[in-house]
Design a protein around this motif. Structure first.
Motif, PDB file in Angstrom:
ATOM      1  N   ILE A 159       0.862  -1.187   0.000  1.00  0.00           N
ATOM      2  CA  ILE A 159       0.000   0.000   0.000  1.00  0.00           C
ATOM      3  C   ILE A 159       0.891   1.228   0.000  1.00  0.00           C
ATOM      4  O   ILE A 159       1.866   1.299   0.750  1.00  0.00           O
ATOM      5  N   ALA A 160       0.562   2.177  -0.846  1.00  0.00           N
ATOM      6  CA  ALA A 160       1.243   3.478  -0.806  1.00  0.00           C
ATOM      7  C   ALA A 160       0.339   4.432  -0.055  1.00  0.00           C
ATOM      8  O   ALA A 160      -0.866   4.476  -0.296  1.00  0.00           O
ATOM      9  N   ALA A 161       0.934   5.174   0.875  1.00  0.00           N
ATOM     10  CA  ALA A 161       0.163   6.106   1.671  1.00  0.00           C
ATOM     11  C   ALA A 161       0.771   7.490   1.529  1.00  0.00           C
ATOM     12  O   ALA A 161       1.971   7.671   1.689  1.00  0.00           O
ATOM     13  N   GLY A 162      -0.051   8.471   1.203  1.00  0.00           N
ATOM     14  CA  GLY A 162       0.422   9.846   1.104  1.00  0.00           C
ATOM     15  C   GLY A 162       0.044  10.602   2.355  1.00  0.00           C
ATOM     16  O   GLY A 162      -1.109  10.576   2.782  1.00  0.00           O
ATOM     17  N   VAL A 204      -1.385   7.048  -6.558  1.00  0.00           N
ATOM     18  CA  VAL A 204      -1.835   5.938  -7.392  1.00  0.00           C
ATOM     19  C   VAL A 204      -0.679   4.958  -7.464  1.00  0.00           C
ATOM     20  O   VAL A 204       0.458   5.343  -7.739  1.00  0.00           O
ATOM     21  N   PHE A 205      -0.968   3.698  -7.149  1.00  0.00           N
ATOM     22  CA  PHE A 205       0.052   2.645  -7.183  1.00  0.00           C
ATOM     23  C   PHE A 205      -0.198   1.819  -8.434  1.00  0.00           C
ATOM     24  O   PHE A 205      -1.265   1.230  -8.572  1.00  0.00           O
ATOM     25  N   LEU A 206       0.777   1.795  -9.335  1.00  0.00           N
ATOM     26  CA  LEU A 206       0.582   1.058 -10.578  1.00  0.00           C
ATOM     27  C   LEU A 206       1.220  -0.318 -10.475  1.00  0.00           C
ATOM     28  O   LEU A 206       2.064  -0.575  -9.614  1.00  0.00           O
ATOM     29  N   SER A 207       0.838  -1.194 -11.374  1.00  0.00           N
ATOM     30  CA  SER A 207       1.302  -2.580 -11.282  1.00  0.00           C
ATOM     31  C   SER A 207       2.790  -2.694 -11.591  1.00  0.00           C
ATOM     32  O   SER A 207       3.425  -3.658 -11.194  1.00  0.00           O
ATOM     33  N   ASP A 208       3.381  -1.726 -12.310  1.00  0.00           N
ATOM     34  CA  ASP A 208       4.817  -1.802 -12.563  1.00  0.00           C
ATOM     35  C   ASP A 208       5.614  -1.146 -11.438  1.00  0.00           C
ATOM     36  O   ASP A 208       6.740  -0.688 -11.656  1.00  0.00           O
ATOM     37  N   ASN A 209       5.014  -1.080 -10.249  1.00  0.00           N
ATOM     38  CA  ASN A 209       5.662  -0.537  -9.055  1.00  0.00           C
ATOM     39  C   ASN A 209       5.991   0.943  -9.173  1.00  0.00           C
ATOM     40  O   ASN A 209       6.912   1.429  -8.560  1.00  0.00           O
ATOM     41  N   THR A 210       5.253   1.627  -9.995  1.00  0.00           N
ATOM     42  CA  THR A 210       5.375   3.074 -10.065  1.00  0.00           C
ATOM     43  C   THR A 210       4.310   3.680  -9.158  1.00  0.00           C
ATOM     44  O   THR A 210       3.184   3.203  -9.124  1.00  0.00           O
ATOM     45  N   VAL A 211       4.716   4.679  -8.406  1.00  0.00           N
ATOM     46  CA  VAL A 211       3.749   5.423  -7.602  1.00  0.00           C
ATOM     47  C   VAL A 211       3.662   6.823  -8.180  1.00  0.00           C
ATOM     48  O   VAL A 211       4.687   7.447  -8.457  1.00  0.00           O
ATOM     49  N   ILE A 212       2.453   7.277  -8.397  1.00  0.00           N
ATOM     50  CA  ILE A 212       2.265   8.634  -8.898  1.00  0.00           C
ATOM     51  C   ILE A 212       1.518   9.420  -7.832  1.00  0.00           C
ATOM     52  O   ILE A 212       0.532   8.932  -7.268  1.00  0.00           O
ATOM     53  N   SER A 213       2.004  10.604  -7.536  1.00  0.00           N
ATOM     54  CA  SER A 213       1.402  11.382  -6.464  1.00  0.00           C
ATOM     55  C   SER A 213       0.984  12.750  -6.977  1.00  0.00           C
ATOM     56  O   SER A 213       1.604  13.303  -7.876  1.00  0.00           O
ATOM     57  N   GLY A 214      -0.072  13.260  -6.393  1.00  0.00           N
ATOM     58  CA  GLY A 214      -0.484  14.628  -6.667  1.00  0.00           C
ATOM     59  C   GLY A 214      -0.534  15.376  -5.349  1.00  0.00           C
ATOM     60  O   GLY A 214      -1.052  14.848  -4.363  1.00  0.00           O
ATOM     61  N   ASP A 215       0.027  16.593  -5.302  1.00  0.00           N
ATOM     62  CA  ASP A 215       0.158  17.236  -4.001  1.00  0.00           C
ATOM     63  C   ASP A 215      -0.301  18.679  -4.025  1.00  0.00           C
ATOM     64  O   ASP A 215      -0.679  19.222  -5.073  1.00  0.00           O
ATOM     65  N   SER A 216      -0.242  19.290  -2.856  1.00  0.00           N
ATOM     66  CA  SER A 216      -0.771  20.638  -2.723  1.00  0.00           C
ATOM     67  C   SER A 216       0.171  21.691  -3.298  1.00  0.00           C
ATOM     68  O   SER A 216      -0.184  22.856  -3.336  1.00  0.00           O
ATOM     69  N   LYS A 219       2.163  19.650  -7.979  1.00  0.00           N
ATOM     70  CA  LYS A 219       3.018  18.757  -8.749  1.00  0.00           C
ATOM     71  C   LYS A 219       2.341  17.403  -8.941  1.00  0.00           C
ATOM     72  O   LYS A 219       1.631  16.929  -8.054  1.00  0.00           O
ATOM     73  N   VAL A 220       2.602  16.803 -10.065  1.00  0.00           N
ATOM     74  CA  VAL A 220       2.310  15.389 -10.265  1.00  0.00           C
ATOM     75  C   VAL A 220       3.665  14.729 -10.405  1.00  0.00           C
ATOM     76  O   VAL A 220       4.436  15.094 -11.295  1.00  0.00           O
ATOM     77  N   GLN A 221       3.969  13.800  -9.491  1.00  0.00           N
ATOM     78  CA  GLN A 221       5.302  13.217  -9.490  1.00  0.00           C
ATOM     79  C   GLN A 221       5.227  11.714  -9.706  1.00  0.00           C
ATOM     80  O   GLN A 221       4.332  11.051  -9.203  1.00  0.00           O
ATOM     81  N   VAL A 222       6.184  11.236 -10.445  1.00  0.00           N
ATOM     82  CA  VAL A 222       6.260   9.810 -10.745  1.00  0.00           C
ATOM     83  C   VAL A 222       7.442   9.239  -9.955  1.00  0.00           C
ATOM     84  O   VAL A 222       8.549   9.762 -10.042  1.00  0.00           O
ATOM     85  N   TRP A 223       7.180   8.207  -9.166  1.00  0.00           N
ATOM     86  CA  TRP A 223       8.201   7.626  -8.296  1.00  0.00           C
ATOM     87  C   TRP A 223       8.400   6.157  -8.622  1.00  0.00           C
ATOM     88  O   TRP A 223       7.474   5.473  -9.038  1.00  0.00           O
ATOM     89  N   ASP A 224       9.618   5.710  -8.398  1.00  0.00           N
ATOM     90  CA  ASP A 224       9.895   4.282  -8.458  1.00  0.00           C
ATOM     91  C   ASP A 224       9.764   3.759  -7.034  1.00  0.00           C
ATOM     92  O   ASP A 224      10.547   4.114  -6.150  1.00  0.00           O
ATOM     93  N   SER A 225       8.778   2.901  -6.787  1.00  0.00           N
ATOM     94  CA  SER A 225       8.516   2.496  -5.407  1.00  0.00           C
ATOM     95  C   SER A 225       9.519   1.461  -4.915  1.00  0.00           C
ATOM     96  O   SER A 225       9.637   1.224  -3.726  1.00  0.00           O
ATOM     97  N   GLN A 226      10.244   0.830  -5.814  1.00  0.00           N
ATOM     98  CA  GLN A 226      11.215  -0.163  -5.347  1.00  0.00           C
ATOM     99  C   GLN A 226      12.479   0.513  -4.836  1.00  0.00           C
ATOM    100  O   GLN A 226      13.066   0.100  -3.857  1.00  0.00           O
ATOM    101  N   MET A 227      12.868   1.555  -5.515  1.00  0.00           N
ATOM    102  CA  MET A 227      14.056   2.263  -5.091  1.00  0.00           C
ATOM    103  C   MET A 227      13.725   3.512  -4.283  1.00  0.00           C
ATOM    104  O   MET A 227      14.607   4.092  -3.661  1.00  0.00           O
ATOM    105  N   GLY A 228      12.511   3.941  -4.331  1.00  0.00           N
ATOM    106  CA  GLY A 228      12.134   5.150  -3.618  1.00  0.00           C
ATOM    107  C   GLY A 228      12.669   6.404  -4.250  1.00  0.00           C
ATOM    108  O   GLY A 228      12.917   7.401  -3.579  1.00  0.00           O
ATOM    109  N   THR A 229      12.858   6.375  -5.553  1.00  0.00           N
ATOM    110  CA  THR A 229      13.437   7.539  -6.229  1.00  0.00           C
ATOM    111  C   THR A 229      12.385   8.243  -7.069  1.00  0.00           C
ATOM    112  O   THR A 229      11.449   7.631  -7.567  1.00  0.00           O
ATOM    113  N   LEU A 230      12.623   9.519  -7.218  1.00  0.00           N
ATOM    114  CA  LEU A 230      11.740  10.338  -8.044  1.00  0.00           C
ATOM    115  C   LEU A 230      12.160  10.192  -9.492  1.00  0.00           C
ATOM    116  O   LEU A 230      13.332  10.338  -9.830  1.00  0.00           O
TER     117      LEU A 230
END
Lengths: 687, 832
Positions: A159-162, A204-216, A219-230
């Protein structure tokens, strides 16, 4: 078409409530929409976005998030409760306290077995779905601040939690953060807002382990959830990105901003022959004036809702066939059921609000003018009664008897009946006790002679009450011969008092014989939900208009479709009639001419003259203005059954009164817009 | 009519360098652009024109670098040929156009590829075609106005992108330009409403998608990706170069105040130089994305030239309208703008439907020391002001001397200076309000500190008719003013009406005195007839039916040129007033009416013996067509001379490039290498002909050039200073034509001229005396003719004499020394 004296009513200050959350069930194609007042509406996307069900809200219950788990619908709000809804009886089934302070978000895994909620105190709690209930399962490691958004990995293991300033990825089985790497710190906004912490409104957690976030920070940011990198940052707006939605095939992403625009991102490769793809910003859809709070990405359309209370369906042109009904953009502002009832004989209108009822007497004018002229009002319309409801539950339905002497309303917890007495200028309102049998009702309806009250109850049953002076007596329960458990959303009686027809969201129309108090028949079930129906005062025919704009007329005595209905079905309806977006919400008949059927939707009203030929496929459907300029012979030749008047816009109700005058209740969208709070400031060129 | 094969109408000088996008060479040192019928090679660092590549017979319509040899450039022209140039040398090869589908009228963009594809319904503007990515070539063509076609030549399919074509939006979102990303599959299109759309994901299915960015408030004129594709450049009416980050279009940089609307954007192959061409015939070179490093300004072709064409006697520059509110001084010899004079001195606001002051009339006196300008704004009522500018020797520019607001009640139709050589010059302005006024420089009292200023000297009218044009005789003793059908001849000395001439029907459109031996003649053109009066007899000498749009007298010969407007084309006749038979005529000179032309005196008279081209010996005739193209006549010998010149110049430059010490070193090395190779090849018995531009040679050459340029930039200035003397010597030796004083070279005809005029003057005086009494009688009998001095004493308008310093743009008379000369001394110092 005939001439009418028209009461153009604009004093119904109906305010739709802001949309706060949405959830789409892909399998049943139902969209659940939650509004700021706690109302939850269910739209059927398989049936022209028809508003199938409305679950009334309750004071003190706000809905922050909605989610489907299989066929079950859950919501959470800032009161800290998790609510499951009873979609058959249109009420909340039960509530579970989450014990974590206000709950900001809820999300179910793709299997529909577990629910995760994010609380104000920084915890993520997992609930297990059991039959008819949910059960607390585990608590994750507490985060430093409130959990604003949650997203399950499609596999259901992570689970990805913002939260404020960061995104965390949890392992569901252990409930611990997978690794230390998986704290993704979100940059704060530049400049003066540097000190303000950033809220991650949506992940949003995608099946290819990408997390996409939208913030205040916009920004819309694309993250690699395995490495934790932007991986990539898209600066979308100067304000907040409130909502994200991803398509089922994870090739397209929508981001809703506080500016009211929806930005689309697509997962495309930079070159056609290369496999590596990246998220590219593509379209910008501007359909809202205020914050977009909730977004859904269906296979063919972007569905957005926000503080301006419009539900907007914008189809993607490449996914739909051009010119088809699916390709028409659609904006739903008004509910698909009537909030106005007319006391035909007395010239009285009843307006329904969630928390009150208003009874108005129409104005009068003695003048007669030429068509199009405005008449001066000798007697102004006046508000007779403001009736505040009792209890926390919002009013779900209300009705006024044709004579204007009776008034009834129902909420999820009570049904109330009142008698109205008019003494010249003063008015007396007396409450009439109803038998205990009736604890709640979905629909209420008086008979034409105001002697009976019908209330639809669970499992499509109808309770019949006899009204006499200051008393209501239980008479009978009418039950259909079907297994449907769905609630009745339409109810109609005939003027001669012989028939009662009910329609439920399983598209069934049941007819009862009131003389015998017996089930009479069921109209053959059509695939689309009836959006309006009425029984002809003399002919014993029921006319039904469905959400797909089809019109049927069914003879109750012969128990078959009438000749006219058959010819209509054979010929087919005109293309521009079928391509209308708004469903017909009201059907009525003219007392003077039995061939007239009067119906209206949000944008027009129409009189169908059954004696005239049906329109040809290539002719113009809305030809009233042209006909007016023709001579007599040509007019007769060109006129057809559908007489459409588009003079009035944003219609909530069109009713024919006993004195042959027409009541048109309008609610201009501009009036709604002016009552909304000011939108965020945007720099416009040359201002 | 005689056909003149030896005289051609050519674009020469002042032609449009912004007609097509320029080309920057691989090493960013040169900028190649089309210029009429020739191609010009500019240095990107010094703004100097280095080469004229001449050879095309018609307008050059396209340029592209040869992808296989970056020292060569292809060009195509309306004459139906494609030429390949070695732009450091000259022409390399010419081949005729092979394809059948290329009629010369369609503007072509050269495509150097092995494919032959014919596109239909493609806009003829080359901005609407773009190519991407080498082998996987995408040809993008904009068909109709609302769709974009993308064809994939390798797979052979097309995708059509279409935007909504109905409604109010569609009127504005037409495609205006297109660019391909060099690496990614992305196409950028500019639109009429200022939006830029980036199209992606175009495969065969209909799943293409686009994103929109919007900054420009009016149409996007130009789009260009940088070579690596990291940035997208766009430009439009706002004259701001916008740089968008590819992939992060929200971030953008601006380079504002580029002067005028951007027409094309070009980026050098290494991405270090941007180059924008503007609508005012200007090319700006921008270095490092941020700094304007060079401006190459051609002749500004405005929306219309309102002033007459003039030649500044001092600089021999052509004077005409330039930027809005400016006069430009353009040297035709050097094909370079000298300077701009701000006449209106108000901020120009680039907005439609806004009436702003425009320079409508200008006149220079015969010595170039006074300039008179009329600016006009016709918002609701006509606002006019007349400005007089004195030439300041110190600052070498014109300084505002007098501003006269509202000199006339109506628009001024013509102004002219009297050609008299005395100190007191007279300016005559003719207005549609029915008066003509004479203005004179009045010397103030010595007690006041004020300078001399201009004031009204005389107001004349004739039967309250509307005057149209005025003209001074060559010696300034007569002034002819036309009032409708009547030509009045006045004496500027006494302001007496000498005689009236009339040849009805038709109002006089143009007036012109004969020159030199023909100065007794006055020519007048009505809209149907051309009349020639003899002023000695005051009678009509001859007349002929011609629709003359412009009459022009050559100041250095007796010749008069008459442009006759037919329906669509213009004919030219050159004749002497004394003999009504023209000795040169050319029909169908150009399309449209010619209303502006000038005889520009030559520095050195030609000695052409051909009878038909003799009239061009002393002056060159330039004229403006209705679509603002400056054309001139070129005689055959002149053309040959020029060709020879360019051929001569080219090797000298080549030599000079070669003669740096480093190059000598390298050159020796190369020579030795070549010799060795020759030996080797001859030894092996098989003679390998090295292909042109073989890698080894090219590399060596390249290095030589690069090193040379570095050396050049590091040369100390002292070297230049001490070598100046030698330079002058070399200049004499060089093939360039040294400017020679005019008087020496003027032939006998010119000497004869003044004598004749003096004789005639005497005769004329006699006539004047005769006429004088006659007019006396007329004046006394007819009180309508107001020639009294009282009128003059009470001028109606206020005459202000502010002395604001006009912007003093230094006339670029002293130009930076071209490279040819600076390198010469180096040779001598290094050669042992």
């Amino acid at each position: 078409m005939g001439e009418f004296k028209v009461h153009r009513v604009r004093f119904f200050d109906y305010m739709p409530s802001a949309i706060s959350a949405m959830a789409f069930n892909v399998h049943t194609e139902r969209l659940a929409v939650a509004r700021a007042d706690g109302t939850v509406e269910i739209y059927n996307f398989a049936d022209n976005c028809f508003q199938e069900k409305v679950i009334p809200g309750k004071d003190g219950r706000t809905v922050e998030a909605l989610c489907w788990a299989g066929q079950r619908l859950f919501s959470t709000g800032l009161n800290g409760e998790i609510v499951e809804y009873d979609l058959e009886n249109l009420r909340s089934k039960y509530t579970v306290e989450a014990y974590g302070g206000p709950v900001w978000t809820i999300s179910s895994n793709s299997q529909g077995t577990q629910l995760a909620v994010g609380c104000e105190d920084g915890t993520v709690k997992i609930f297990e779905l059991v039959e008819d209930s949910i059960q607390f399962q585990s608590n994750f490691d507490r985060l430093k601040s409130r959990v604003l958004s949650l997203s399950w990995h499609p596999s259901g293991t992570q689970i990805a939690a913002g939260t404020m300033d960061m995104i965390r990825v949890f392992n569901v089985t252990t409930g611990e953060t997978c690794t230390a790497l998986l704290q993704m710190m979100v940059d704060r906004a530049a400049g003066a807002n540097k000190k303000k912490e950033v809220a991650v409104w949506s992940v949003v957690f995608l099946s290819d382990n990408t997390v996409i976030s939208g913030d205040s920070a916009g920004k819309v940011q694309v993250w690699d959830s395995q490495m934790g990198t932007l991986i990539r940052t898209h600066l979308v707006t100067k304000w907040d990105v409130m909502a994200l939605a991803v398509s089922r095939d994870e090739s397209s992403l929508l981001a809703g901003t506080s500016e009211g625009s929806v930005v689309q991102f697509q997962f495309i490769s930079a070159r056609l022959d290369q496999p590596d793809k990246e998220w590219q910003r593509t379209r910008t859809l501007r359909s809202h004036s205020h914050d977009v709070r909730a977004l859904v990405h269906t296979d063919t359309a972007a569905v957005s809702g926000g503080n301006d209370a419009h539900l907007v369906v914008r189809p993607f042109m490449e996914k739909v066939v051009k010119g088809s009904k699916e390709s028409a953009p659609c904006k739903i502002t008004f509910p698909h059921r009537s909030l106005v009832s007319c006391g035909k004989k007395a010239g009285i209108l009843l307006f329904q609000f969630p928390e009150r009822l208003e009874v108005w007497r129409l104005g009068e004018s003695n003048e007669n003018g030429i068509p199009g002229e405005e008449l001066s009002v000798t007697k102004k319309p006046e508000a007779l009664i403001h009736l505040k409801r009792k209890g926390d539950d919002h009013i779900c339905c209300s009705t006024l008897s044709p004579c204007g002497g009776w008034l009834a309303y129902a909420s999820a917890s009570s049904v109330r009946l009142f008698q109205l007495q008019y003494d010249n200028d003063s008015i007396a309102l007396t409450k009439v006790k109803l038998p205990k049998v009736l604890r709640w009702a979905n629909q209420l309806c008086f008979s034409a002679d105001s002697s009976r009250l019908f209330a639809s109850f669970s499992q499509s049953s109808v309770l019949v009450f006899a009204l006499s002076k200051s008393e209501a007596k239980y008479v009978h329960t009418l039950k259909p011969k079907s297994v449907s458990k769905q609630a009745v959303h339409l109810m109609s009686t005939s003027d001669d008092g012989q028939w009662l027809a009910t329609a439920n969201s399983d598209c069934e129309v049941h007819v009862y014989n009131l003389k015998k108090l017996k089930y009479h028949c069921t109209v053959p079930v059509y695939g689309s939900c009836p959006s309006a129906m009425a029984i002809h005062p003399t002919g014993s025919n029921v006319v039904m208009v469905h959400a797909d704009q089809k019109i049927f007329e069914y003879s109750l005595e012969q128990k078959e479709y009438t000749e006219w209905s058959r010819s209509l079905a054979k010929k087919g309806l005109h293309g521009s009639w079928l391509n209308r977006v708004a469903p017909v919400t009201h059907v009525s008949f003219s007392a003077s001419n039995p061939d007239y059927i009067i119906l209206h939707d949000m944008n027009m009203f129409c009189i169908i003259d059954k004696s005239l030929p049906l329109p040809e496929k290539d002719s113009d459907l809305c030809n009233q203005n042209q006909l007016r300029s023709m001579n007599e012979a040509a007019r007769v030749k060109d006129s057809h059954a559908f007489k459409i008047c588009e003079m009035f816009k944003n219609l909530l109700c069109v009713g024919l009164m006993e004195d042959h005058s027409l009541v048109v209740v309008e609610r201009p969208l501009l009036d709604i817009a002016t009552r909304l709070p000011a939108p965020v400031r945007q720099k416009k060129f040359a201002t | 009519m005689v056909a003149h094969a030896d005289t051609r109408v050519v674009h020469r000088g002042g032609s449009k360098i912004n007609f097509r996008a320029p080309v920057i060479t691989q090493d960013s040192r040169f900028l190649i652009c089309v210029s009429g019928e020739c191609i010009k090679v500019f240095s990107t660092s010094t703004e100097e024109c280095i080469h004229h590549l001449q050879g095309h017979k018609e307008l050059v319509t396209g340029l592209v670098l040869n992808p296989s040899n970056h020292l060569q450039v292809f060009s195509c022209s309306e004459d139906g040929t494609i030429r390949l140039w070695d732009f450091t040398d000259g022409p390399f090869a010419t081949f005729g156009l092979v394809s059948l589908n290329l009629p010369p009228s369609v503007e072509q963009h050269v495509m150097v590829k092995g494919h032959t594809i014919v596109f239909q319904s493609v806009s003829t503007d080359p901005k609407c075609i773009a190519f991407g990515q080498g082998v996987r070539m995408h040809a993008l063509t904009h068909s109709l106005t609302h769709s974009l076609t993308h064809s994939h030549t390798v797979f052979g399919w097309c995708t059509m992108f279409a935007l909504g074509t109905s409604g109010e939006m569609a009127a504005r979102n037409a495609f205006t330009c297109v660019a391909c990303h060099p690496k990614d599959d992305c196409i950028a299109t500019g639109h009429g409403d200022g939006k830029i759309r980036l199209w992606r994901n175009f495969n065969q299915e209909k799943e293409y998608t686009f994103s929109t960015v919007h900054w420009h408030h009016s149409g996007v004129n130009a789009l260009c990706f940088t070579p690596e594709g990291t940035n997208l450049l766009s430009g439009g009416l706002e004259s701001v170069l916008v740089q968008w980050r590819y992939g992060q279009e929200g971030q953008k940089d601006f380079l504002p105040r580029l002067g005028s609307s951007i027409k094309e954007i070009v980026v050098s192959p290494d991405g270090s130089l941007f180059c924008t061409s503007h609508t005012d015939n200007k090319i700006t070179v921008i270095k490092n994305c941020t700094k304007v490093s060079a401006v190459i300004q051609g002749l500004v072709h405005g929306d219309g030239v309102k002033t007459a064409l003039m030649v500044d006697p001092r600089t021999k520059a052509l004077v005409l309208n330039g930027k809005p509110g400016h006069l430009q001084f353009y040297s035709l010899q050097r094909d370079q703008q000298l300077y701009n004079l701000d006449i209106v001195q108000q901020e120009y606001i680039n907005q439609s439907n806004l009436d702003q002051f425009e320079v409508v009339k200008a006149a220079l006196d015969s010595r170039g020391s006074w300039l008179a300008t009329v600016e006009q704004r016709s918002a609701k009522e006509v606002e006019i002001s007349l400005k007089l500018w004195a030439f300041d020797e110190h600052t070498q520019s014109f300084v505002l001397n007098t501003t006269i607001s509202a000199p006339h009640d109506g628009p001024i139709s013509e102004i002219c200076f009297s050609p008299s050589s005395q100190n007191s010059t007279t300016l005559v302005s003719v207005s549609l309000d029915g008066h003509f006024k004479a203005w004179q420089l009045t010397q103030p009292d010595p007690s006041d500190d004020e300078e001399a200023s201009w004031s009204c000297d005389f107001v004349g009218d004739y039967h309250s008719l509307e005057p149209k044009c005025c003209c001074f005789s060559a010696d300034g003793s007569l002034l002819a003013v036309s009032f409708k059908e009547v030509v009045t001849v006045w004496s500027p000395a006494s302001w007496d009406l000498l005689t009236t001439l009339s040849q009805p029907p038709g109002a006089i459109q143009d007036l012109c005195f004969g020159r030199l031996s023909c100065s007794k003649y006055l020519l007048g053109a009505t809209d149907k007839n051309l009349c020639c009066w003899n002023l000695l007899t005051c009678s009509l000498e001859w007349s002929t039916a011609l629709d003359v749009s412009l009459l022009l007298a050559d100041p250095l010969s007796e010749n008069v040129a008459a442009f006759c407007g037919a329906e669509k084309t213009t004919d030219l006749f050159v004749f002497r007033p004394s003999e009504p038979r023209p000795h040169f005529s050319q029909q169908a000179l150009c399309t449209g009416r010619v209303t502006r032309a000038v005889f520009a005196p030559r520095d050195e008279p030609l000695d052409g013996c051909e009878e038909s081209s003799q009239w061009l010996n002393r002056s060159q005739l330039y004229f403006l067509t209705h679509n603002m193209e400056l054309l001139t006549f070129l005689t055959k010998p002149e053309e040959e001379r020029l060709m020879a010149l360019s051929k001569q110049v080219a090797p000298t430059i080549d030599d000079s490039v070669a003669m740096t010490p480093f190059y000598l070193l390298l050159g020796k090395h190369r020579k030795r290498q070549e010799e060795e190779r020759d030996i080797l090849s001859s030894q092996s018995g098989v003679r390998n002909l090295l292909p042109q531009g073989s890698v080894a040679i090219k590399e060596v050459g390249d290095h030589g050039d690069d090193v040379h340029s570095i050396l050049l930039s590091e040369q100390p200035t002292e070297v230049e200073m001490e070598s100046e003397k030698e330079e002058e010597d070399s200049e004499e030796e060089g093939a360039s034509v040294p400017p020679r004083p005019e008087h020496e070279s003027s032939d006998t005809g010119a000497k004869l001229g003044p004598v004749l005029t003096k004789a005639e003057h005497r005769e004329l005086r006699g006539v004047k005396k005769l006429d004088y009494s006659w007019i006396r009688g007329l004046v006394t009998s007819n009180p309508v003719v107001n020639t009294t001095k009282q009128m003059v004493k009470t001028p109606k308008q206020r005459v202000k004499t502010p002395k604001p310093m006009a912007k003093t743009p230094k006339p670029m008379v002293k130009t930076p020394k071209p490279m040819v000369k600076t390198t010469k001394p180096m040779v001598e110092t290094t050669n042992p």
